[in-house]
Design a protein around this motif. Structure first.
Motif, PDB file in Angstrom:
ATOM      1  N   HIS A 120       1.016  -1.334   0.113  1.00 18.93           N
ATOM      2  CA  HIS A 120       0.419   0.394   0.007  1.00 18.93           C
ATOM      3  C   HIS A 120       0.540   1.473   0.238  1.00 18.93           C
ATOM      4  O   HIS A 120       0.343   2.292  -0.351  1.00 18.93           O
ATOM      5  CB  HIS A 120      -0.927  -0.264   0.814  1.00 18.93           C
ATOM      6  CG  HIS A 120      -2.163  -0.734   1.494  1.00 18.93           C
ATOM      7  ND1 HIS A 120      -3.317  -0.165   0.476  1.00 18.93           N
ATOM      8  CD2 HIS A 120      -2.754  -2.417   1.067  1.00 18.93           C
ATOM      9  CE1 HIS A 120      -4.132  -1.346  -0.413  1.00 18.93           C
ATOM     10  NE2 HIS A 120      -3.565  -2.194   0.463  1.00 18.93           N
ATOM     11  N   HIS A 121       2.068   1.707   0.869  1.00 20.37           N
ATOM     12  CA  HIS A 121       2.802   2.248   0.437  1.00 20.37           C
ATOM     13  C   HIS A 121       2.829   2.393  -1.040  1.00 20.37           C
ATOM     14  O   HIS A 121       3.230   3.865  -1.378  1.00 20.37           O
ATOM     15  CB  HIS A 121       3.504   1.806   1.062  1.00 20.37           C
ATOM     16  CG  HIS A 121       5.120   3.071   1.438  1.00 20.37           C
ATOM     17  ND1 HIS A 121       6.304   2.994  -0.168  1.00 20.37           N
ATOM     18  CD2 HIS A 121       5.306   4.153   1.319  1.00 20.37           C
ATOM     19  CE1 HIS A 121       6.769   4.534   0.084  1.00 20.37           C
ATOM     20  NE2 HIS A 121       6.499   5.204   1.497  1.00 20.37           N
ATOM     21  N   GLU A 156       0.466   4.122  -2.588  1.00 19.31           N
ATOM     22  CA  GLU A 156       0.876   5.411  -2.707  1.00 19.31           C
ATOM     23  C   GLU A 156       1.775   6.408  -3.118  1.00 19.31           C
ATOM     24  O   GLU A 156       1.307   7.712  -4.155  1.00 19.31           O
ATOM     25  CB  GLU A 156      -0.051   5.860  -1.393  1.00 19.31           C
ATOM     26  CG  GLU A 156      -0.188   7.355  -1.083  1.00 19.31           C
ATOM     27  CD  GLU A 156       0.122   7.527   0.358  1.00 19.31           C
ATOM     28  OE1 GLU A 156       1.260   8.522   0.692  1.00 19.31           O
ATOM     29  OE2 GLU A 156      -0.107   6.823   1.134  1.00 19.31           O
ATOM     30  N   GLU A 157       2.417   5.890  -3.611  1.00 16.49           N
ATOM     31  CA  GLU A 157       3.113   6.815  -4.531  1.00 16.49           C
ATOM     32  C   GLU A 157       3.728   6.894  -5.981  1.00 16.49           C
ATOM     33  O   GLU A 157       3.818   7.120  -6.608  1.00 16.49           O
ATOM     34  CB  GLU A 157       5.035   5.555  -3.971  1.00 16.49           C
ATOM     35  CG  GLU A 157       5.847   5.948  -3.175  1.00 16.49           C
ATOM     36  CD  GLU A 157       6.339   7.454  -2.900  1.00 16.49           C
ATOM     37  OE1 GLU A 157       6.508   8.124  -2.980  1.00 16.49           O
ATOM     38  OE2 GLU A 157       5.438   8.029  -1.532  1.00 16.49           O
ATOM     39  N   VAL A 201       0.783   9.065  -6.948  1.00 13.97           N
ATOM     40  CA  VAL A 201       0.779  10.585  -6.978  1.00 13.97           C
ATOM     41  C   VAL A 201       0.986  10.902  -8.602  1.00 13.97           C
ATOM     42  O   VAL A 201       0.598  12.028  -8.961  1.00 13.97           O
ATOM     43  CB  VAL A 201       1.984  10.696  -6.078  1.00 13.97           C
ATOM     44  CG1 VAL A 201       2.429  12.115  -6.653  1.00 13.97           C
ATOM     45  CG2 VAL A 201       2.069  10.414  -4.375  1.00 13.97           C
ATOM     46  N   ARG A 251      -0.338  14.563  -2.499  1.00 14.49           N
ATOM     47  CA  ARG A 251       0.256  14.203  -1.788  1.00 14.49           C
ATOM     48  C   ARG A 251      -1.524  13.555  -1.251  1.00 14.49           C
ATOM     49  O   ARG A 251      -1.171  12.130  -0.701  1.00 14.49           O
ATOM     50  CB  ARG A 251       0.984  14.439  -1.121  1.00 14.49           C
ATOM     51  CG  ARG A 251       2.481  13.806  -2.208  1.00 14.49           C
ATOM     52  CD  ARG A 251       3.990  14.336  -1.846  1.00 14.49           C
ATOM     53  NE  ARG A 251       3.954  12.948  -0.820  1.00 14.49           N
ATOM     54  CZ  ARG A 251       4.223  12.131  -1.015  1.00 14.49           C
ATOM     55  NH1 ARG A 251       4.683  12.224  -2.484  1.00 14.49           N
ATOM     56  NH2 ARG A 251       4.561  11.322  -0.602  1.00 14.49           N
ATOM     57  N   LEU A 252      -1.649  14.777  -0.054  1.00 17.94           N
ATOM     58  CA  LEU A 252      -2.778  14.184   0.680  1.00 17.94           C
ATOM     59  C   LEU A 252      -4.058  13.591  -0.275  1.00 17.94           C
ATOM     60  O   LEU A 252      -4.541  12.329   0.254  1.00 17.94           O
ATOM     61  CB  LEU A 252      -3.682  16.029   1.383  1.00 17.94           C
ATOM     62  CG  LEU A 252      -2.304  15.924   2.032  1.00 17.94           C
ATOM     63  CD1 LEU A 252      -3.015  17.484   2.428  1.00 17.94           C
ATOM     64  CD2 LEU A 252      -2.233  15.471   3.181  1.00 17.94           C
ATOM     65  N   ALA A 308      -2.900   9.868  -0.363  1.00 18.54           N
ATOM     66  CA  ALA A 308      -2.537   9.393   1.326  1.00 18.54           C
ATOM     67  C   ALA A 308      -4.338   8.833   1.204  1.00 18.54           C
ATOM     68  O   ALA A 308      -4.225   8.273   1.394  1.00 18.54           O
ATOM     69  CB  ALA A 308      -1.748   9.943   1.617  1.00 18.54           C
ATOM     70  N   ASN A 339      -6.151   6.002  -1.284  1.00 25.88           N
ATOM     71  CA  ASN A 339      -4.722   5.196  -0.920  1.00 25.88           C
ATOM     72  C   ASN A 339      -5.523   4.261   0.522  1.00 25.88           C
ATOM     73  O   ASN A 339      -5.834   3.127   0.214  1.00 25.88           O
ATOM     74  CB  ASN A 339      -3.444   5.184  -1.456  1.00 25.88           C
ATOM     75  CG  ASN A 339      -2.504   3.985  -0.171  1.00 25.88           C
ATOM     76  OD1 ASN A 339      -2.545   2.878  -1.812  1.00 25.88           O
ATOM     77  ND2 ASN A 339      -1.997   4.117   0.351  1.00 25.88           N
ATOM     78  N   THR A 340      -5.546   5.102   1.220  1.00 29.49           N
ATOM     79  CA  THR A 340      -6.060   4.404   2.824  1.00 29.49           C
ATOM     80  C   THR A 340      -7.855   5.044   2.807  1.00 29.49           C
ATOM     81  O   THR A 340      -7.757   3.155   3.734  1.00 29.49           O
ATOM     82  CB  THR A 340      -6.359   5.551   3.692  1.00 29.49           C
ATOM     83  OG1 THR A 340      -4.369   6.429   3.868  1.00 29.49           O
ATOM     84  CG2 THR A 340      -6.899   4.917   4.999  1.00 29.49           C
TER      85      THR A 340
END
Length: 225
Positions: free
Chosen positions: A142-143, A146-147, A150, A165-166, A169, A172-173
């Motif tokens: 998941h990290h 998220e990358e 972007v 980015r927000l 994030a 993805n969350t």
């Protein structure tokens, strides 16, 4: 004024890369089924033998037995990014709506193999509390998701880098929590309590404080900064 082009689809992998990915995914399915059934007691040798590959081949693809499930967990990520990069119609939609639609599409199974993959993911998530290494793979996937999101999101909006980015994030969350929440129960994957519906709700909720995502996207193509 001529219309600007749509965001370009993600580059298609080469034939060699696709074959390698197919092999990794097949091993990942086997690993997921074994972890879901037996938990942390599964060995790399068992995963390799059940997959029909040599242990040496297994370690050529994966560093640890837990790493073997990563390709399966990443399938939805690739589908999500593809859905964002290639909208189904030419109409302009707010970025928030585009994110919701793509999240729902990525986590709502379109066929039996996709439904089976989600069932394996459910089994993996239920096995994770007793296996920190397996849980670490889930969070790493998941990290990475998220990358990867972007730059895709940056092409869809003229928002500043922080808002992008927000937004990545938050979206993805929403995806991660949706699958985790669905995995705790017995709801089917394609219903109103399935991961797709939960992810769309989560994206809508978590991005509510980002008015930058209310601008048009999809059919408008890349924005000028």
């Amino acid at each position: 004024m001529p219309a600007e082009p749509r965001p370009a689809p993600l580059p298609r992998p080469s034939l060699t890369e696709r074959r390698k990915a197919a092999t990794q995914l097949e091993i990942a399915r086997t690993a997921a089924a074994l972890f879901a059934e037996r938990g942390a007691g599964v060995t790399a040798d068992e995963i390799a033998r059940t997959s029909g590959v040599a242990l040496r081949t297994f370690y050529r693809y994966f560093r640890t037995k837990e790493d073997a499930v990563a390709p399966l967990l990443a399938v939805g990520v690739r589908q999500w990014l593809d859905a964002l990069a290639t909208p189904p119609d030419g109409a302009a939609h707010p970025v928030r709506v585009t994110l919701e639609r793509a999240a729902r599409q990525a986590l709502t199974p379109a066929d039996e193999p996709a439904a089976e993959a989600l069932r394996w993911t459910r089994g993996l998530l239920r096995a994770m509390p007793g296996d920190p290494a397996l849980r670490a793979v889930w969070h790493r996937v998941h990290h990475d998701s998220e990358e990867a999101l972007v730059p895709v999101l940056a092409r869809l909006t003229d928002a500043d880098p922080l808002a992008v980015r927000l937004g990545a994030a938050a979206a993805n969350t929403a995806m991660r929590v949706a699958v985790e929440e669905w995995a705790t129960g017995d709801a089917p994957a394609d219903g109103p309590r399935g991961p797709g519906a939960l992810a769309a709700r989560g994206v809508r909720t978590l991005t509510a404080g980002l008015p930058e995502l209310d601008g048009g996207a999809a059919g408008e193509g890349p924005r000028r900064r």
